[in-house]
Design an enzyme around this catalytic site. Structure first.
Site, PDB file in Angstrom:
ATOM      1  N   GLU A 248      -4.720   0.280  -3.548  1.00  0.00           N
ATOM      2  CA  GLU A 248      -3.397   0.893  -3.644  1.00  0.00           C
ATOM      3  C   GLU A 248      -2.312  -0.181  -3.586  1.00  0.00           C
ATOM      4  O   GLU A 248      -1.326  -0.123  -4.327  1.00  0.00           O
ATOM      5  CB  GLU A 248      -3.201   1.920  -2.533  1.00  0.00           C
ATOM      6  CG  GLU A 248      -4.047   3.162  -2.716  1.00  0.00           C
ATOM      7  CD  GLU A 248      -4.011   4.095  -1.525  1.00  0.00           C
ATOM      8  OE1 GLU A 248      -3.527   3.698  -0.437  1.00  0.00           O
ATOM      9  OE2 GLU A 248      -4.461   5.248  -1.675  1.00  0.00           O
TER      10      GLU A 248
ATOM     11  N   ASP B 178      -7.297   0.991   0.397  1.00  0.00           N
ATOM     12  CA  ASP B 178      -5.919   0.623   0.744  1.00  0.00           C
ATOM     13  C   ASP B 178      -5.483  -0.633  -0.004  1.00  0.00           C
ATOM     14  O   ASP B 178      -4.356  -0.727  -0.486  1.00  0.00           O
ATOM     15  CB  ASP B 178      -5.781   0.405   2.248  1.00  0.00           C
ATOM     16  CG  ASP B 178      -5.918   1.693   3.058  1.00  0.00           C
ATOM     17  OD1 ASP B 178      -5.902   2.789   2.464  1.00  0.00           O
ATOM     18  OD2 ASP B 178      -6.052   1.584   4.293  1.00  0.00           O
TER      19      ASP B 178
ATOM     20  N   ASP C 221       0.431   3.639  -3.101  1.00  0.00           N
ATOM     21  CA  ASP C 221      -0.064   4.996  -2.879  1.00  0.00           C
ATOM     22  C   ASP C 221       0.797   5.994  -3.652  1.00  0.00           C
ATOM     23  O   ASP C 221       0.285   6.896  -4.317  1.00  0.00           O
ATOM     24  CB  ASP C 221      -0.065   5.306  -1.377  1.00  0.00           C
ATOM     25  CG  ASP C 221      -0.499   6.722  -1.074  1.00  0.00           C
ATOM     26  OD1 ASP C 221      -1.671   7.046  -1.327  1.00  0.00           O
ATOM     27  OD2 ASP C 221       0.341   7.503  -0.583  1.00  0.00           O
TER      28      ASP C 221
ATOM     29  N   GLU D 284       0.836  -1.199   0.000  1.00  0.00           N
ATOM     30  CA  GLU D 284       0.000   0.000   0.000  1.00  0.00           C
ATOM     31  C   GLU D 284       0.874   1.255   0.000  1.00  0.00           C
ATOM     32  O   GLU D 284       0.592   2.232  -0.696  1.00  0.00           O
ATOM     33  CB  GLU D 284      -0.924   0.010   1.212  1.00  0.00           C
ATOM     34  CG  GLU D 284      -1.766   1.266   1.324  1.00  0.00           C
ATOM     35  CD  GLU D 284      -2.312   1.488   2.718  1.00  0.00           C
ATOM     36  OE1 GLU D 284      -2.894   2.569   2.927  1.00  0.00           O
ATOM     37  OE2 GLU D 284      -2.158   0.626   3.598  1.00  0.00           O
TER      38      GLU D 284
END
Length: 164
Positions: free
Chosen positions: A139, A136, A64, A60
């Site tokens: 990501e 999440d 991100d 994540e």
């Protein structure tokens, strides 16, 4: 022999927007981690015998950054917006609420593919995936796509899922 979870991950990844087949063992490990909430990995340590199961948190972190970069690149290349409006555009595309909404609208069933612990299960055993968990995990999936297939494939999935 693959577990039910691994078979479910393969089935999930064979569908849009991913369309991945024939993944290597290493790639499967990344995607399985991307779909594992830390509640499950924490409980796995208490199993008999104890198991070490990687959650999506590290992926994540990477995903991100990849996602933010790609959205910034897309808004820069495809619009003539000024900096403030570009920031607003990016924030709209990468906030957890909007990622979650777009996944649901596009029929990307992250919830069904995720592995969660008992605290995220209802009385009948059904999963209770919150929007931040869904975002999440997505990501983390972008991080796994980037590591497995590169930036171009990650860009393609971001465009299909969050931009189009």
């Amino acid at each position: 022999m693959e577990s039910d979870f691994e078979m479910g991950v393969r089935e999930f990844l064979a569908k849009e927007p991913f369309c991945f087949r024939g993944l290597t063992k290493e790639q499967m490990a990344l995607f399985c981690s991307a779909l594992t909430h830390d509640s499950y990995s924490n409980e796995a340590r208490d199993m008999d015998p104890p198991r070490i199961v990687e959650s999506y948190e590290r992926l994540e972190f990477l995903g991100d950054a990849v996602l933010e970069f790609l959205v910034c690149e897309i808004v820069y290349r495809s619009t003539d917006l000024r900096e403030g409006a570009m920031t607003d555009y990016k924030q709209d595309k990468v906030c957890n609420h909007m990622i979650s909404e777009r996944l649901l609208a596009k029929g990307v069933d992250v919830d069904g593919a995720m592995r969660v612990g008992g605290g995220h299960r209802g009385l009948a055993g059904s999963k209770k995936v919150e929007e931040n968990m869904r975002a999440d995990s997505f990501e983390a999936l972008i991080g796994a796509v980037y590591l497995s297939f590169g930036m171009d494939k990650a860009r393609e999935i971001v465009i299909k899922t969050l931009i189009d």
